[in-house]
Scaffold this active site. Structure first.
Site, short mmCIF file in Angstrom:
data_model
loop_
_atom_site.label_atom_id
_atom_site.label_comp_id
_atom_site.label_asym_id
_atom_site.label_seq_id
_atom_site.Cartn_x
_atom_site.Cartn_y
_atom_site.Cartn_z
N ASN A 210 42.28 31.51 37.33
CA ASN A 210 43.54 32.21 37.63
C ASN A 210 44.22 31.53 38.81
O ASN A 210 43.73 30.54 39.33
CB ASN A 210 43.27 33.70 37.91
CG ASN A 210 42.31 33.85 39.07
OD1 ASN A 210 42.63 33.53 40.20
ND2 ASN A 210 41.10 34.35 38.78
N ASP A 279 37.21 38.36 34.93
CA ASP A 279 36.46 39.46 34.31
C ASP A 279 35.61 38.95 33.16
O ASP A 279 34.57 39.51 32.85
CB ASP A 279 37.44 40.53 33.81
CG ASP A 279 38.00 41.33 34.97
OD1 ASP A 279 37.21 41.77 35.82
OD2 ASP A 279 39.24 41.50 35.03
N LYS A 289 31.75 17.65 25.79
CA LYS A 289 33.19 17.90 25.71
C LYS A 289 33.54 18.23 24.26
O LYS A 289 33.26 17.42 23.35
CB LYS A 289 33.94 16.66 26.18
CG LYS A 289 35.43 16.85 26.14
CD LYS A 289 36.18 15.62 26.59
CE LYS A 289 37.66 15.77 26.29
NZ LYS A 289 38.39 14.54 26.51
N PHE A 327 40.45 44.71 46.52
CA PHE A 327 41.86 44.44 46.26
C PHE A 327 42.17 44.90 44.85
O PHE A 327 41.29 45.03 44.01
CB PHE A 327 42.16 42.94 46.39
CG PHE A 327 42.44 42.51 47.81
CD1 PHE A 327 41.44 42.50 48.76
CD2 PHE A 327 43.72 42.11 48.19
CE1 PHE A 327 41.69 42.10 50.07
CE2 PHE A 327 43.99 41.71 49.49
CZ PHE A 327 42.98 41.70 50.43
N LYS A 341 40.71 52.33 40.90
CA LYS A 341 39.70 51.33 41.31
C LYS A 341 38.92 51.81 42.53
O LYS A 341 37.73 51.56 42.67
CB LYS A 341 40.36 49.97 41.58
CG LYS A 341 40.70 49.28 40.28
CD LYS A 341 41.36 47.93 40.44
CE LYS A 341 41.67 47.39 39.05
NZ LYS A 341 42.70 46.40 38.99
N LYS A 345 35.02 51.94 41.82
CA LYS A 345 34.22 50.89 42.46
C LYS A 345 33.60 51.36 43.78
O LYS A 345 33.06 50.56 44.53
CB LYS A 345 35.08 49.64 42.67
CG LYS A 345 35.69 49.13 41.34
CD LYS A 345 36.19 47.72 41.43
CE LYS A 345 36.90 47.30 40.14
NZ LYS A 345 36.83 45.88 39.88
O1 PMT Z 1 44.22 34.01 46.97
P1 PMT Z 1 45.72 34.28 47.14
O2 PMT Z 1 46.55 33.22 46.45
O3 PMT Z 1 46.10 34.49 48.56
O4 PMT Z 1 46.06 35.63 46.36
C1 PMT Z 1 45.55 36.83 46.81
C2 PMT Z 1 45.11 37.73 45.66
C3 PMT Z 1 46.33 38.18 44.89
C4 PMT Z 1 44.14 36.99 44.72
C5 PMT Z 1 44.33 38.93 46.30
O5 PMT Z 1 45.15 39.53 47.20
C6 PMT Z 1 43.89 39.94 45.26
O6 PMT Z 1 44.62 40.80 44.86
N1 PMT Z 1 42.61 39.81 44.84
C7 PMT Z 1 42.04 40.59 43.81
C8 PMT Z 1 42.54 40.10 42.49
C9 PMT Z 1 41.85 40.80 41.36
O7 PMT Z 1 40.97 40.23 40.76
O8 PMT Z 1 42.18 42.05 41.22
P2 PMT Z 1 41.45 43.06 40.17
O9 PMT Z 1 42.36 44.22 40.17
O10 PMT Z 1 41.18 42.36 38.90
O11 PMT Z 1 40.07 43.37 40.84
C10 PMT Z 1 39.84 44.51 41.67
C11 PMT Z 1 38.81 44.23 42.69
O12 PMT Z 1 37.52 44.03 42.07
C12 PMT Z 1 39.03 43.01 43.55
O13 PMT Z 1 38.61 43.33 44.87
C13 PMT Z 1 38.15 41.95 42.95
O14 PMT Z 1 37.68 41.01 43.92
C14 PMT Z 1 36.98 42.79 42.43
N2 PMT Z 1 36.33 42.24 41.23
C15 PMT Z 1 37.02 42.16 40.05
C16 PMT Z 1 36.38 41.71 38.93
C17 PMT Z 1 35.02 41.35 39.01
N3 PMT Z 1 34.37 40.90 37.95
N4 PMT Z 1 34.37 41.43 40.19
C18 PMT Z 1 35.01 41.87 41.28
O15 PMT Z 1 34.41 41.95 42.36
#
Ligand code: PMT
Length: 400
Positions: A210, A279, A289, A327, A341, A345
């Site tokens: 991403n 995810d 390859k 986040f 979330k 979480k």
């Molecule tokens: O890195 P930058 O370019 O500065 O951008 C910042 C950002 C937009 C990446 C950051 O601010 C942000 O939003 N990060 C979380 C992005 C994300 O994956 O969001 P989510 O809504 O899918 O996940 C929710 C939370 O679960 C996040 O804290 C994520 O780290 C966590 N997660 C998600 C999926 C997973 N398999 N494991 C996780 O721990």
């Protein structure tokens, strides 16, 4: 005698900013630090040794062969006493000498003999400050491990306007105390931060990922370190430079990130999960390859498997006293989705960002909502380094 106090050896060199060294002495003393002063002969033309003697109640060292010092090998005893050697102001001349190992007076000889951390605060006329020789010498000192507190820009004593004014005294005192481990509202706090994207290989040359740049996670790490925390970043592949003094554990995939986090998080007080974790991952990484015309079926239909949810796992197993901040990158219903979330979480706070409007991923700044069980606070657009401090302020509040 002085056993429970840290000792800063303050080197004062011959520039008009030498009068500000008296304020530095005061600032350090207020924080419980013992200050001893060593001056160059030129510095004594600006401020007398008597001034520092009165302020510090200590002998002030000037001449290499002075009779007065209680120790005949004064440069060695001074060097050994110091927990930190701070040179403020540091002239272009003294910077050049120390950077190149020239020892022709007590101050420069002591600097060479001193193994304690060195903090250098230059002050000079703008053209001298910016001269290639001075820039090279400051770079050399930094390369040798010294901390350089760069001069400020402004109106200079010589009438010129530009960079060269001794950095703000409070900032010099703050950074010195930080180097000594004596300050910072996150002192004795350990923080784990996930940052950047994960990459999930399809075959040896292709992967799913991403747009996360890591800027947010790294800004948080830098800010926490500045506030005295012990910081570890578990980072996906990014092009951002690691902040000094922060431990970085590089990973590629979500599963590698989970393993690194699971090992480090139990010993931490705070976990901030800023990484954009994929995810899903390709079910099996091809060992060769994938080729058009040969592996078309595998290329056209990539089977996916669920990755571990690192934040959910850590949230579910957090110990009493640990604070978990996640986040949420959302394109719609930002706060409602962030709140879901928060609950799902077991986080103490979710930083919600509204993506898809030219914000969040890869940008220099962001606008966020800090969502906690008690409500949500909107933080207007600001640069990520500033935003990091706002997020940390709130996180500290949650620690109680
Ligand atoms: O890195 P930058 O370019 O500065 O951008 C910042 C950002 C937009 C990446 C950051 O601010 C942000 O939003 N990060 C979380 C992005 C994300 O994956 O969001 P989510 O809504 O899918 O996940 C929710 C939370 O679960 C996040 O804290 C994520 O780290 C966590 N997660 C998600 C999926 C997973 N398999 N494991 C996780 O721990």
């Amino acid at each position: 005698m002085h056993s429970d106090k840290k000792t800063v050896l303050l080197g004062v060199t011959g520039g008009i900013a030498a009068y500000k060294s008296c304020e530095i002495v005061r600032g350090l003393q207020k924080a419980g630090v013992r200050v001893k002063v060593v001056m160059t002969e030129n510095a004594t033309k600006f401020v007398t040794p008597l001034t520092f003697r009165a302020l510090t109640h200590e002998e002030v060292a000037v001449g290499m062969f002075d009779d007065a010092p209680s120790d005949p090998i004064h440069h060695i005893s001074l060097a050994e006493e110091a927990d930190l050697f701070l040179i403020a102001p540091a002239t272009v001349n003294v910077i050049a000498k120390i950077a190149n190992g020239i020892c022709d007076d007590l101050l420069t000889t002591t600097a060479c003999a001193c193994t304690a951390p060195l903090v250098v605060c230059p002050a000079a006329n703008v053209h001298m400050y910016e001269s290639p020789a001075n820039q090279r010498n400051m770079g050399l000192l930094a390369l040798h491990g010294a901390k350089i507190i760069e001069a400020d820009a402004g109106y200079l004593a010589c009438g010129d306007i530009g960079k060269g004014r001794l950095a703000d005294v409070d900032e010099i005192v703050r950074q010195t105390l930080l180097e000594l481990g004596l300050t910072g509202d996150m002192r004795s706090t350990s923080v784990l931060i996930t940052a950047g994207p994960t990459i999930e290989p399809i075959d040896p040359v292709r992967y799913i990922t991403n747009f996360s740049s890591g800027k947010t996670g790294y800004a948080l790490a830098k800010a926490a370190h500045e506030r005295g925390a012990d910081v570890t970043i578990v980072s996906g592949p990014v092009a951002v430079e690691a902040p000094e003094g922060v431990h970085v554990i590089p990973v590629r995939t979500a599963r590698e990130m989970r393993d690194a986090v699971a090992e480090a998080f139990p010993a931490c007080d705070i976990g901030i999960f800023a990484a954009a974790v994929a995810d899903l991952r390709p079910k099996g990484e091809a060992d060769h390859k994938l080729k058009k015309g040969i592996d078309d079926a595998a290329l056209q239909t990539i089977e996916l498997a669920q990755n571990p949810d690192i934040l959910a796992e850590m949230g579910a197993h957090k110990q009493e006293g640990q604070v978990v901040v996640g986040f949420a990158a959302e394109t719609n219903d930002v706060i409602a989705n962030a709140r879901k979330k928060l609950l799902a979480k077991h986080a103490d706070m979710i930083i919600a960002n509204h993506v898809g409007r030219g914000l969040a991923f890869g940008t220099e700044g962001n606008e966020i909502w800090m969502v906690t069980p008690d409500g949500e606070e909107h933080v207007p657009y600001m640069l990520k380094p500033e935003l990091a401090h706002v997020i940390l302020d709130k996180t500290i509040e949650l620690m109680g």
